[in-house]
Design an enzyme around this catalytic site. Structure first.
Site, mmCIF file in Angstrom:
data_model
loop_
_atom_site.group_PDB
_atom_site.id
_atom_site.type_symbol
_atom_site.label_atom_id
_atom_site.label_comp_id
_atom_site.label_asym_id
_atom_site.label_seq_id
_atom_site.Cartn_x
_atom_site.Cartn_y
_atom_site.Cartn_z
ATOM 1 N N GLU A 1 -8.976 -4.178 -9.908
ATOM 2 C CA GLU A 1 -9.727 -3.605 -8.777
ATOM 3 C C GLU A 1 -10.173 -2.202 -9.140
ATOM 4 O OE1 GLU A 1 -7.046 -3.309 -5.349
ATOM 5 O OE2 GLU A 1 -5.374 -2.980 -6.722
ATOM 6 N N LYS B 1 0.847 -1.203 0.000
ATOM 7 C CA LYS B 1 0.000 0.000 0.000
ATOM 8 C C LYS B 1 0.880 1.251 0.000
ATOM 9 C CE LYS B 1 -4.362 1.545 2.062
ATOM 10 N NZ LYS B 1 -5.073 1.738 0.809
HETATM 11 N N1 PDD Z 1 -8.004 2.570 -0.435
HETATM 12 N N2 PDD Z 1 -7.666 -1.454 -3.543
HETATM 13 C C1 PDD Z 1 -7.032 -0.259 -3.591
HETATM 14 C C2 PDD Z 1 -6.233 0.068 -4.787
HETATM 15 C C3 PDD Z 1 -7.159 0.639 -2.514
HETATM 16 O O1 PDD Z 1 -6.526 1.823 -2.560
HETATM 17 C C4 PDD Z 1 -7.961 0.292 -1.399
HETATM 18 C C5 PDD Z 1 -8.116 1.191 -0.209
HETATM 19 C C6 PDD Z 1 -8.605 -0.960 -1.403
HETATM 20 C C7 PDD Z 1 -9.457 -1.434 -0.247
HETATM 21 O O2 PDD Z 1 -8.674 -1.740 0.876
HETATM 22 P P1 PDD Z 1 -9.263 -1.627 2.347
HETATM 23 O O3 PDD Z 1 -10.490 -2.452 2.366
HETATM 24 O O4 PDD Z 1 -8.194 -2.169 3.199
HETATM 25 O O5 PDD Z 1 -9.566 -0.164 2.590
HETATM 26 C C8 PDD Z 1 -8.422 -1.811 -2.484
HETATM 27 C C9 PDD Z 1 -8.077 3.498 0.674
HETATM 28 C C10 PDD Z 1 -9.388 3.485 1.370
HETATM 29 C C11 PDD Z 1 -7.665 4.869 0.200
HETATM 30 O O6 PDD Z 1 -6.715 4.935 -0.573
HETATM 31 O O7 PDD Z 1 -8.249 5.881 0.624
#
Ligand code: PDD
Length: 286
Positions: A182, A150
């Site tokens: 995604e 991330k």
């Molecule tokens: N984004 N895929 C991507 C590319 C993401 O950036 C995110 C989360 C998710 C979902 O992950 P999670 O369920 O752990 O939030 C999937 C966050 C919310 C953001 O960038 O604000």
């Protein structure tokens, strides 16, 4: 009320918060982040986010500058200081700076940068979009190959979101080799004949914390789940579609590239999963 933010152990008014212009997060996007939602003043799935953070840091060979206990304490303190009932806590850790620009990493003992701030979102769990559903476009996935980490390299997802806005839509689903990876900032799902289908975990997608919880709840509710590749054509023919993330929870998708999904309104499964997810998350929040 001015927002209080966390910078390297200190709680300061946002106008006084400072990070070096040489910080590698700023110069090289050499940093990782997490977004944790807050419901009723409590953190949702804090543990999941803390574990993924550790993994992101390890995969990039970065140090772990803050313990899980201190991370939790800082999240709670920010929620308290900023009087957040519903909202988000953003956390970013970078490799820091040794006072110049160099592609080579600085020495391992270079202090890292740890920043956290809150975003106040009253009624976060009651987003009107959850009742109508959102519209998405598809766009080629042009991100790097380690999407499981991330990192703060979010320019392409921002471009994807802007392309969606320009097309009068809310978000973009990214496509690689014909298959949906995604959403720009969420995991993507389709429903066909009561079966929930979502791409399997790999380095191609972020291992969503909400995804893990939602799939667990779906299985516990005897719903059928299949983790596999799916194409955008298959998605357009689906009975339902939805996305999950810490900031949107479970959000129905009712249009893909102009094709109406199901009746054009949220179906049965996505709203039910949203309800279960919110109920369980509120119960387990800390
Ligand atoms: N984004 N895929 C991507 C590319 C993401 O950036 C995110 C989360 C998710 C979902 O992950 P999670 O369920 O752990 O939030 C999937 C966050 C919310 C953001 O960038 O604000």
């Amino acid at each position: 009320m001015t927002r209080t933010v966390y910078v390297n152990g200190d709680y300061v008014p946002e106008s006084e918060a400072m990070v070096s212009v040489f910080d590698r997060g700023f110069l090289f996007a050499d940093g990782v982040y997490e977004v944790t939602s807050v419901l009723d003043g409590k953190l949702v799935d804090f543990d999941g986010h803390a574990v993924r953070l550790e993994r992101s840091l390890s995969e990039l060979g970065m140090g772990h500058p803050i313990t899980k206990d201190d991370l939790l304490a800082a999240h709670r303190e920010l929620v308290r200081l900023n009087d957040i009932t519903d909202g988000l806590v953003y956390l970013q850790i970078t490799r820091g700076s040794d006072g110049d620009r160099d592609f080579v990493y600085p020495a391992a003992d270079t202090p890292q940068t740890v920043v956290m701030f809150t975003q106040n979102k009253p009624g976060l769990a009651d987003a009107p979009a959850a009742r109508t559903g959102i519209k998405v476009i598809s766009i080629e996935d042009q991100r790097w190959a380690r999407r499981d980490i991330k990192t703060v390299q979010l320019l392409y997802p921002s471009m994807a979101k802007m392309a969606a806005k320009a097309a009068g839509c809310d978000d973009a689903w990214m496509i690689e080799d014909g298959h949906v990876t995604e959403g720009s900032s969420n995991n993507a799902y389709i429903v066909k004949g009561n079966k929930i289908i979502t791409r399997q975990l790999s380095n191609d997608i972020l291992h969503g914390i909400t995804r893990a919880a939602v799939l667990r709840f779906a299985k516990e509710a005897q719903m059928e789940v299949e983790e596999r590749l799916f194409t955008i054509e298959e998605a357009k023919q689906a009975d339902e579609a939805f996305v999950t993330s810490a900031s949107t929870f479970v959000m129905p998708v009712v249009e893909i590239d102009g094709a109406t999904i199901g009746t054009g309104a949220p179906g049965k499964i996505a709203p039910r999963l949203r309800e279960i997810y919110l109920d369980e998350s509120r119960k387990a929040a800390i």
